[in-house]
Scaffold this motif. Structure first.
Motif, mmCIF file in Angstrom:
data_model
loop_
_atom_site.group_PDB
_atom_site.id
_atom_site.type_symbol
_atom_site.label_atom_id
_atom_site.label_comp_id
_atom_site.label_asym_id
_atom_site.label_seq_id
_atom_site.Cartn_x
_atom_site.Cartn_y
_atom_site.Cartn_z
ATOM 1 N N ASP A 174 8.947 6.669 -3.134
ATOM 2 C CA ASP A 174 8.429 5.757 -4.025
ATOM 3 C C ASP A 174 6.759 5.769 -4.217
ATOM 4 O O ASP A 174 6.288 5.862 -5.098
ATOM 5 C CB ASP A 174 8.612 4.654 -3.849
ATOM 6 C CG ASP A 174 10.166 4.134 -4.072
ATOM 7 O OD1 ASP A 174 10.703 4.397 -5.013
ATOM 8 O OD2 ASP A 174 10.994 3.894 -3.098
ATOM 9 N N GLU A 175 6.107 5.985 -3.006
ATOM 10 C CA GLU A 175 4.710 6.316 -3.087
ATOM 11 C C GLU A 175 4.166 7.449 -3.745
ATOM 12 O O GLU A 175 3.361 7.435 -4.517
ATOM 13 C CB GLU A 175 4.233 6.129 -1.501
ATOM 14 C CG GLU A 175 2.543 5.890 -1.439
ATOM 15 C CD GLU A 175 1.609 6.802 -1.549
ATOM 16 O OE1 GLU A 175 0.553 6.825 -1.723
ATOM 17 O OE2 GLU A 175 2.345 8.217 -1.540
ATOM 18 N N ALA A 178 5.001 7.251 -7.632
ATOM 19 C CA ALA A 178 4.040 6.286 -8.401
ATOM 20 C C ALA A 178 2.464 7.074 -8.493
ATOM 21 O O ALA A 178 1.933 7.216 -9.451
ATOM 22 C CB ALA A 178 3.898 4.902 -7.758
ATOM 23 N N THR A 197 4.797 -4.103 -11.886
ATOM 24 C CA THR A 197 5.564 -3.753 -10.888
ATOM 25 C C THR A 197 6.976 -4.386 -10.931
ATOM 26 O O THR A 197 7.232 -5.264 -11.799
ATOM 27 C CB THR A 197 4.890 -4.345 -9.605
ATOM 28 O OG1 THR A 197 4.848 -5.623 -9.675
ATOM 29 C CG2 THR A 197 3.501 -3.989 -9.686
ATOM 30 N N CYS A 204 10.372 -0.596 -2.490
ATOM 31 C CA CYS A 204 10.107 0.113 -3.593
ATOM 32 C C CYS A 204 8.919 -0.210 -4.345
ATOM 33 O O CYS A 204 7.938 0.602 -4.735
ATOM 34 C CB CYS A 204 11.242 0.775 -4.288
ATOM 35 S SG CYS A 204 12.212 -0.675 -5.127
ATOM 36 N N SER A 205 8.761 -1.493 -4.658
ATOM 37 C CA SER A 205 7.706 -1.962 -5.365
ATOM 38 C C SER A 205 6.505 -1.911 -4.806
ATOM 39 O O SER A 205 5.224 -1.461 -5.380
ATOM 40 C CB SER A 205 7.982 -3.460 -5.665
ATOM 41 O OG SER A 205 9.156 -3.631 -6.498
ATOM 42 N N ASP A 207 5.754 0.149 -2.323
ATOM 43 C CA ASP A 207 5.492 1.642 -2.086
ATOM 44 C C ASP A 207 4.913 2.511 -3.513
ATOM 45 O O ASP A 207 3.878 2.919 -3.443
ATOM 46 C CB ASP A 207 6.539 2.433 -1.452
ATOM 47 C CG ASP A 207 6.913 2.150 -0.182
ATOM 48 O OD1 ASP A 207 6.111 1.420 0.524
ATOM 49 O OD2 ASP A 207 7.972 2.616 0.254
ATOM 50 N N ARG A 208 5.507 1.740 -4.528
ATOM 51 C CA ARG A 208 4.866 2.470 -5.862
ATOM 52 C C ARG A 208 3.420 1.588 -6.028
ATOM 53 O O ARG A 208 2.858 2.471 -6.756
ATOM 54 C CB ARG A 208 6.054 2.039 -7.036
ATOM 55 C CG ARG A 208 7.150 2.769 -6.800
ATOM 56 C CD ARG A 208 8.138 2.514 -7.807
ATOM 57 N NE ARG A 208 9.551 2.981 -7.294
ATOM 58 C CZ ARG A 208 10.585 3.059 -8.365
ATOM 59 N NH1 ARG A 208 10.590 2.328 -9.520
ATOM 60 N NH2 ARG A 208 11.835 3.584 -7.570
ATOM 61 N N TYR A 212 0.093 4.051 -6.830
ATOM 62 C CA TYR A 212 -0.559 3.755 -7.909
ATOM 63 C C TYR A 212 -2.257 3.536 -7.637
ATOM 64 O O TYR A 212 -3.082 4.235 -8.103
ATOM 65 C CB TYR A 212 -0.286 2.529 -8.530
ATOM 66 C CG TYR A 212 -1.296 1.835 -9.477
ATOM 67 C CD1 TYR A 212 -1.448 2.464 -10.909
ATOM 68 C CD2 TYR A 212 -2.141 0.592 -9.243
ATOM 69 C CE1 TYR A 212 -2.277 1.390 -11.710
ATOM 70 C CE2 TYR A 212 -2.598 -0.133 -10.056
ATOM 71 C CZ TYR A 212 -2.975 0.372 -11.404
ATOM 72 O OH TYR A 212 -3.893 -0.255 -12.356
ATOM 73 N N GLN A 258 6.904 0.564 -13.309
ATOM 74 C CA GLN A 258 7.703 0.962 -12.243
ATOM 75 C C GLN A 258 9.211 1.130 -12.339
ATOM 76 O O GLN A 258 9.957 1.912 -11.761
ATOM 77 C CB GLN A 258 7.723 -0.031 -11.079
ATOM 78 C CG GLN A 258 6.249 -0.225 -10.539
ATOM 79 C CD GLN A 258 6.053 -0.794 -9.169
ATOM 80 O OE1 GLN A 258 7.135 -1.404 -8.737
ATOM 81 N NE2 GLN A 258 5.085 -0.937 -8.518
ATOM 82 N N VAL A 286 9.929 5.072 -14.615
ATOM 83 C CA VAL A 286 10.640 5.867 -13.440
ATOM 84 C C VAL A 286 11.816 5.570 -13.583
ATOM 85 O O VAL A 286 12.320 4.465 -13.928
ATOM 86 C CB VAL A 286 9.907 5.286 -12.281
ATOM 87 C CG1 VAL A 286 10.959 5.736 -11.074
ATOM 88 C CG2 VAL A 286 8.640 5.184 -12.020
#
Length: 355
Positions: A174-175, A178, A197, A204-205, A207-208, A212, A258, A286
């Protein structure tokens, strides 16, 4: 002239299938001895084993898979518990898990738990009563359901890594996803980039959001916390996010959502405000949902292979069940940038779809 038809000795002349007791009578042994032969036990004399195997062949006996599983303490059944069964991403993960399970001779039960209490009840039923051999849990940190994760039981997380007891997991990177999505917007000349987000209690939120932030930092773009709005994965929350940005006087030229559903809400809100996408506002999501290419305009997104996530989770779970690998494994999968018409160079022409 009619030839003679010979039937095996003692074979039942009816259409019923032979039983383990039929085999025992044919071989002249007890049905317990037949059971030991069928289950591969080594406490049977070679000559006795040969008699039983000959009787099985002659009668055409087929052992019950269920009975053999019970004798070995296995059900050859897995379970996957998801927050719901209607979400496209969850359903796709389950589909991949089921396909992989079948290839290895396992059934997959799928069920939803909308809250911690229903999750606990499912775990008690499936794990407490040994109805399944292993468990896949999707989004274990969407609420407090993680508090009821079974101990000392084959288990794999999907969409999150373990925060306490070590648990194997499979998720999107996820990182990185994003980061690449935000870098795409930056490469088009955007410097005012907002983000919507998912629920921030989910891995996952978080990491995304980190991806960003890293992309902005590396590009030398100052981070404005007011340009980040928390949604709940729904299209409605995406729609409300754009309304919020405008109400606060924020004027992003690009937004990273996200997931695709929130991106869809952004597109709807932009249309309601007569805000042209992509010339006035670029949007990237995504997932690459099946309808993403049919949005108006078609959505630029990060495509993830969700069935593969389910397949990888099942492979790891089966290794745990069969004790091929008792170590904790964390698998992160990449996503692919799919460029459509919701992103464009700032002040430039629309791009053709690329992947």
């Amino acid at each position: 002239m009619t030839g003679n038809i010979h039937y095996p000795l003692h074979k039942n002349m009816t259409t019923s299938r032979p039983t383990i007791r039929d085999v025992a009578r044919q071989a002249g042994v007890s049905h317990q001895t037949v059971s030991r032969v069928i289950n591969g036990r080594d406490d049977v004399l070679p000559e006795t084993r040969a008699l039983v195997e000959a009787a099985i062949e002659e009668l055409g006996y087929q052992p019950s898979a269920i009975a053999r599983s019970m004798a070995r303490g296995q059900t050859h059944t897995l379970a996957c518990i998801s927050p719901n069964l209607t979400d496209y991403t969850f359903a796709s993960v389950i589909e991949g898990a089921e396909t992989e399970a079948r290839q290895h001779g396992y059934f997959l039960l799928s069920s939803s738990a909308t809250d911690p209490d229903s999750f606990r009840e499912l775990v008690d039923e499936l794990v407490g009563q040994r109805r399944v051999d292993g468990l896949i849990v999707i989004n274990p940190y969407s609420d407090q359901r993680y508090e009821y994760i079974p101990k000392n039981f084959p288990l794999v997380f999907v969409g999150a890594r373990s925060h306490g007891e070590p648990v194997s997991s499979v998720c999107l990177d996820d990182e990185k996803v994003a980061y690449e999505a935000t870098r795409h917007l930056i490469s088009l000349g955007h410097t005012s980039i907002a983000m919507v987000t998912g629920p921030m209690e989910e891995d996952c939120s978080q990491d995304r959001a980190a991806g960003y932030r890293r992309a902005l930092r590396e590009a030398g773009i100052p981070l404005d916390e007011a340009m980040i709005v928390e949604g709940d994965w729904s299209a409605t929350s995406g729609q409300e996010a754009l309304v919020s940005f405008v109400a606060q006087g924020q004027a992003p030229t690009a937004i990273f959502a996200q997931n695709d559903r929130m991106a869809m809400g952004l597109l709807r809100a932009a249309r309601d405000m007569n805000l042209d996408v992509p010339t006035k506002l670029a949007v990237i999501g995504v997932d690459d949902m099946p309808l993403s290419s049919y949005f108006d305009p078609p959505l630029t997104t990060m495509r993830q292979d969700m069935p593969r996530i389910g397949q990888e989770a099942t492979r790891i779970l089966l290794d745990l069940i069969q004790e091929k690998n008792n170590g904790v494994r964390e698998v992160k999968l990449s996503a692919q940038l799919v460029v459509r018409k919701s992103t464009t160079p700032q002040g430039g022409a629309e791009q053709e779809e690329t992947a």
